[in-house]
Enzyme design. Structure first.
Site, PDB file in Angstrom:
ATOM      1  N   GLU A 110      -5.971   8.552   8.445  1.00  0.00           N
ATOM      2  CA  GLU A 110      -5.461   7.529   9.348  1.00  0.00           C
ATOM      3  C   GLU A 110      -6.535   7.055  10.319  1.00  0.00           C
ATOM      4  OE1 GLU A 110      -1.609   7.881  11.996  1.00  0.00           O
ATOM      5  OE2 GLU A 110      -3.337   8.668  13.081  1.00  0.00           O
ATOM      6  N   ASP A 175       0.024   5.409   4.398  1.00  0.00           N
ATOM      7  CA  ASP A 175      -0.288   4.367   5.388  1.00  0.00           C
ATOM      8  C   ASP A 175      -1.786   4.234   5.600  1.00  0.00           C
ATOM      9  OD1 ASP A 175      -0.345   6.887   6.714  1.00  0.00           O
ATOM     10  OD2 ASP A 175      -0.053   5.905   8.650  1.00  0.00           O
TER      11      ASP A 175
END
Length: 435
Positions: A110, A175
């Site tokens: 991330e 993500d």
């Protein structure tokens, strides 16, 4: 090369004005994506230890470090440029490793992807190349014999129980891979780097293969990570609404005609709209369960470490949907933002504050506020309620900013959410959104 990059960074700053398996696996992924817990007193290594993956080699092919650059008319331009310079200096190691000081000095996929996304928008090709290079060298997912399994990134890298630095959870978090591929596509177009587009397409093939799943009627959904962690039964999916990035799926469809990425735009809005109805006040949840037999969304069982509550993960929904509205004029995005933010608007009008955590019954479960929530709401309110957006900026965001830092100098998560939330979509040049 490392010394040169550091010197140029400092020179650039001096010219400016002062301004983040079904049991253990799923639990660790959630903890990593939900934020930070503790600050380690041990300084992070400047380079990987001999036992850890090889540190990124420095090459003369890397572009020269430069000051970040946004269009002159960009709102809050000086603040955004300064906060990026400070973030780059404090949180990004010279070899490109992004450090989360509040979580035992770990690094995550991330964090690398956020840095890439911010770097390409702020026209910082050096930092982009360094953070990508470090991730490609250190976050590779490999099998038992050390062979690469795919092109997705292991989500967590740090010091293991034996004191060795390296990947400590080799599962992926989708993500981060979505954000990284988005950044690669934009970078390939902005800096004319076809190798970035080639890498993006390779990653997209694995993202589709390992992180999307079709229900019995054929509708396809983005999973937060591996099937074994987020498909607890043949008819149940555990989903994270804040991972859904319709604007990214539209970009993916432009460069990868072999997969139906636009179908994920449709399923994303289905998840967002229907799962928000599980909340009595219409808010998205950090995590939600989908029964694929009935098509019904429901809270994840309380026995799970994953929680159906509006909190730090769910904040990112506002930013991602706002970008789809602003960049691609999506009517679904505009409709969702106007509907799903109603309770929060009421909270602001009645008490001038929004609690950081709200349960499915619409009741706050904490007394504190979160700068990261206001930062993610800011781009949404800019589209649907500019006066409220200005109120958030003046009353909730700018007072939390001091000489390039939001809240606390070790707070990795808020630096990124504020940096992304305040970046106006107009900073992404229109030609970067075209094939």
């Amino acid at each position: 090369m490392l010394v040169l990059v550091r010197v140029l960074r400092l020179m650039a700053f001096a010219k400016k004005p002062r301004w983040f398996l079904k049991s253990v696996t799923t639990t660790t992924i959630l903890l990593g994506l939900a934020g930070c817990i503790s600050i380690s007193s041990t300084p992070p290594p400047e380079t990987a230890s001999p036992e850890a993956p090889e540190a990124s080699p420095q090459t003369s092919a890397l572009p020269v470090a430069s000051s970040p650059s946004l269009p002159e008319a960009t709102a809050n331009r000086e603040l955004l440029e300064e906060s990026w310079l400070i973030y780059r200096d404090k949180f990004i190691q010279e070899d490109g490793r992004v450090i989360d000081f509040e979580a035992s000095d770990r690094s995550t996929s991330e964090g690398q992807a956020y840095a890439m996304l911010r770097a390409v928008i702020l026209d910082d090709p050096t930092t982009f190349a360094l953070t990508l290079d470090w991730a490609e060298k250190n976050l590779k997912r490999v099998g038992a014999k050390g062979e690469p399994t795919d092109q997705l990134w292991a989500w967590k890298w740090g010091k293991n129980q034996a004191g060795k630095w390296g990947p400590i959870d080799k599962n992926f978090a989708s993500d981060a891979d979505v954000d990284a591929v988005t950044a690669l596509i934009l970078a390939s177009r902005r800096w004319n780097r076809p190798e970035y587009l080639e890498l993006a397409r390779t990653k997209l093939n694995d993202l589709w293969k390992f992180s999307t799943i079709a229900e019995p009627k054929g509708k396809r959904y983005l999973l937060p990570g591996p099937v074994e962690a987020f498909v607890p039964s043949p008819s149940t999916l555990y989903l994270n609404p804040s991972y859904l990035a319709p604007y990214a799926f539209r970009l993916f469809a432009q460069v990868d005609p072999d997969h139906d990425w636009l179908s994920l735009v449709d399923s994303s809005y289905e998840v967002l709209e229907k799962s928000s109805q599980v909340s009595t006040v219409g808010l998205p949840s950090d995590w939600i369960a989908l029964d694929t037999k009935t098509g019904k969304f429901q809270p994840i069982p309380s026995s799970s470490q994953l929680q159906s509550v509006y909190s730090f993960d769910a904040y990112r929904v506002w930013w991602r949907v706002a970008w789809d509205s602003a960049l691609f004029q999506s009517p679904e995005a505009d409709r969702y933002l106007r509907t799903a933010t109603k309770h929060l608007q009421t909270q602001l009008r009645s008490s001038s504050r929004i609690p950081a955590r709200i349960n499915l019954q619409g009741k706050p479960t904490v007394n504190y506020e979160a700068t990261s929530q206001y930062a993610m709401l800011y781009p949404a309110f800019q589209l649907i309620d500019p006066d409220t957006a200005e109120q958030l900026l003046e009353q909730k965001l700018l007072p939390r900013y001091n000489q390039g830092i939001w809240d606390d100098e070790s707070a990795y998560y808020i630096q990124n959410l504020a940096g992304l939330g305040l970046l106006p979509p107009t900073a992404i040049q229109p030609q970067l959104l075209q094939p």
